[in-house]
Design a protein around this motif. Sequence first.
Motif, mmCIF file in Angstrom:
data_model
loop_
_atom_site.group_PDB
_atom_site.id
_atom_site.type_symbol
_atom_site.label_atom_id
_atom_site.label_comp_id
_atom_site.label_asym_id
_atom_site.label_seq_id
_atom_site.Cartn_x
_atom_site.Cartn_y
_atom_site.Cartn_z
ATOM 1 N N LYS A 191 29.951 43.735 44.411
ATOM 2 C CA LYS A 191 30.751 43.786 43.182
ATOM 3 C C LYS A 191 32.142 43.188 43.437
ATOM 4 O O LYS A 191 32.678 42.448 42.616
ATOM 5 N N THR A 192 32.703 43.511 44.589
ATOM 6 C CA THR A 192 34.019 42.967 44.943
ATOM 7 C C THR A 192 33.956 41.446 45.017
ATOM 8 O O THR A 192 34.839 40.751 44.526
ATOM 9 N N ARG A 193 32.879 40.936 45.637
ATOM 10 C CA ARG A 193 32.722 39.477 45.712
ATOM 11 C C ARG A 193 32.663 38.867 44.312
ATOM 12 O O ARG A 193 33.327 37.871 44.027
ATOM 13 N N ASP A 194 31.876 39.480 43.428
ATOM 14 C CA ASP A 194 31.750 38.944 42.068
ATOM 15 C C ASP A 194 33.100 38.948 41.357
ATOM 16 O O ASP A 194 33.442 37.998 40.648
ATOM 17 N N GLN A 195 33.863 40.022 41.555
ATOM 18 C CA GLN A 195 35.182 40.099 40.909
ATOM 19 C C GLN A 195 36.128 39.028 41.449
ATOM 20 O O GLN A 195 36.888 38.413 40.705
ATOM 21 N N LEU A 196 36.061 38.786 42.753
ATOM 22 C CA LEU A 196 36.923 37.756 43.344
ATOM 23 C C LEU A 196 36.539 36.382 42.808
ATOM 24 O O LEU A 196 37.401 35.574 42.445
ATOM 25 N N LEU A 197 35.244 36.129 42.735
ATOM 26 C CA LEU A 197 34.750 34.844 42.233
ATOM 27 C C LEU A 197 35.232 34.612 40.796
ATOM 28 O O LEU A 197 35.574 33.495 40.413
ATOM 29 N N GLN A 198 35.281 35.683 40.008
ATOM 30 C CA GLN A 198 35.766 35.594 38.622
ATOM 31 C C GLN A 198 37.255 35.344 38.568
ATOM 32 O O GLN A 198 37.732 34.593 37.728
ATOM 33 N N ALA A 199 37.976 35.983 39.472
ATOM 34 C CA ALA A 199 39.438 35.912 39.426
ATOM 35 C C ALA A 199 39.970 34.607 40.022
ATOM 36 O O ALA A 199 41.085 34.182 39.725
ATOM 37 N N LEU A 200 39.172 33.988 40.888
ATOM 38 C CA LEU A 200 39.606 32.799 41.617
ATOM 39 C C LEU A 200 39.531 31.569 40.700
ATOM 40 O O LEU A 200 38.455 31.225 40.227
ATOM 41 N N PRO A 201 40.667 30.891 40.440
ATOM 42 C CA PRO A 201 40.591 29.681 39.618
ATOM 43 C C PRO A 201 39.708 28.623 40.300
ATOM 44 O O PRO A 201 39.666 28.562 41.532
ATOM 45 N N ASP A 202 39.059 27.787 39.499
ATOM 46 C CA ASP A 202 38.214 26.713 40.054
ATOM 47 C C ASP A 202 38.985 25.840 41.031
ATOM 48 O O ASP A 202 38.454 25.403 42.050
#
Length: 267
Positions: A154-165
């Motif tokens: 879940k933490t990974r998914d949240q980071l992936l969402q928060a990280l700009p392209d």
Amino acid sequence: MIAPFWHRLLFRRGEKRHSPMPRIDTLGVPAQTPLYAIGDIHGQIDQLRQAIAWIVGRAAAQTEQNLKPKVVFLGDYVDRGEDSRAVLNCLIGLEAEFPSIQWIFLAGNHEAAMLGFLDNPLEHIAWLGFGGAETLLNYGVRPPVGVGGRAIQKTRDQLLQALPDTHLRFLQQLRHSHQCGDYLFVHAGLRPGVPLERQAPEDMLWIRDEFMNTPHWYGKCVVHGHTIETAPALHPWRIGIDSGAYCGGPLSCLVLTGNHREVIGFS
Ligand SMILES: [Mn+2]
């Protein structure tokens, strides 16, 4: 034909000839390419901004003299320090803001670990323990409580969402090494006894003791970060400029012009 005695002494079978260590003042970069190399930043945005302001000022004068200044970052932009997100934002904007300077970005082991976590968080859970948790917070993601598989995913998914392209692409496009004149730039170091073209990316990112404890001429002077040294280490075979910016030290910038070298600290 049997080789003469002296020949056998000099070139014993199977033994590589080692070229002798040059004197450091014979090493240089091309006269038209003044070069600035920056050591481990680890989220220290204030020190980075100071270093860039100083470099850009000097580079502007050099560009006017038709020189082609180059800046090489040695990796470890993220983790541990005050604001990794701001550091990446700053680095990503440099090319567009100062197009007359050549900007080169190498990968550090912390960028590799962060990408590893994004790719396979359970295998790279160690990243959270050596600075990754601070980076999560910079992106507004709460580090997981405990080490349960679901919480980590879940933490990974949240980071992936928060990280700009732009940040993800920047991390994915980092190079492992760069050469200029008599110098080779790499994050951690090289493996003694392995030819330059066969050096493994894993070593260039992570190697420590085997490299640091073995003075060896690689055909280039190796400029590196990764291992903190309290004073800049200026040797003919290696120049180490990780001065521990995140733990109270300065951020070091090695300035190479022709055969001259100096280290400037920003604190
Ligand atoms: Mn580091």
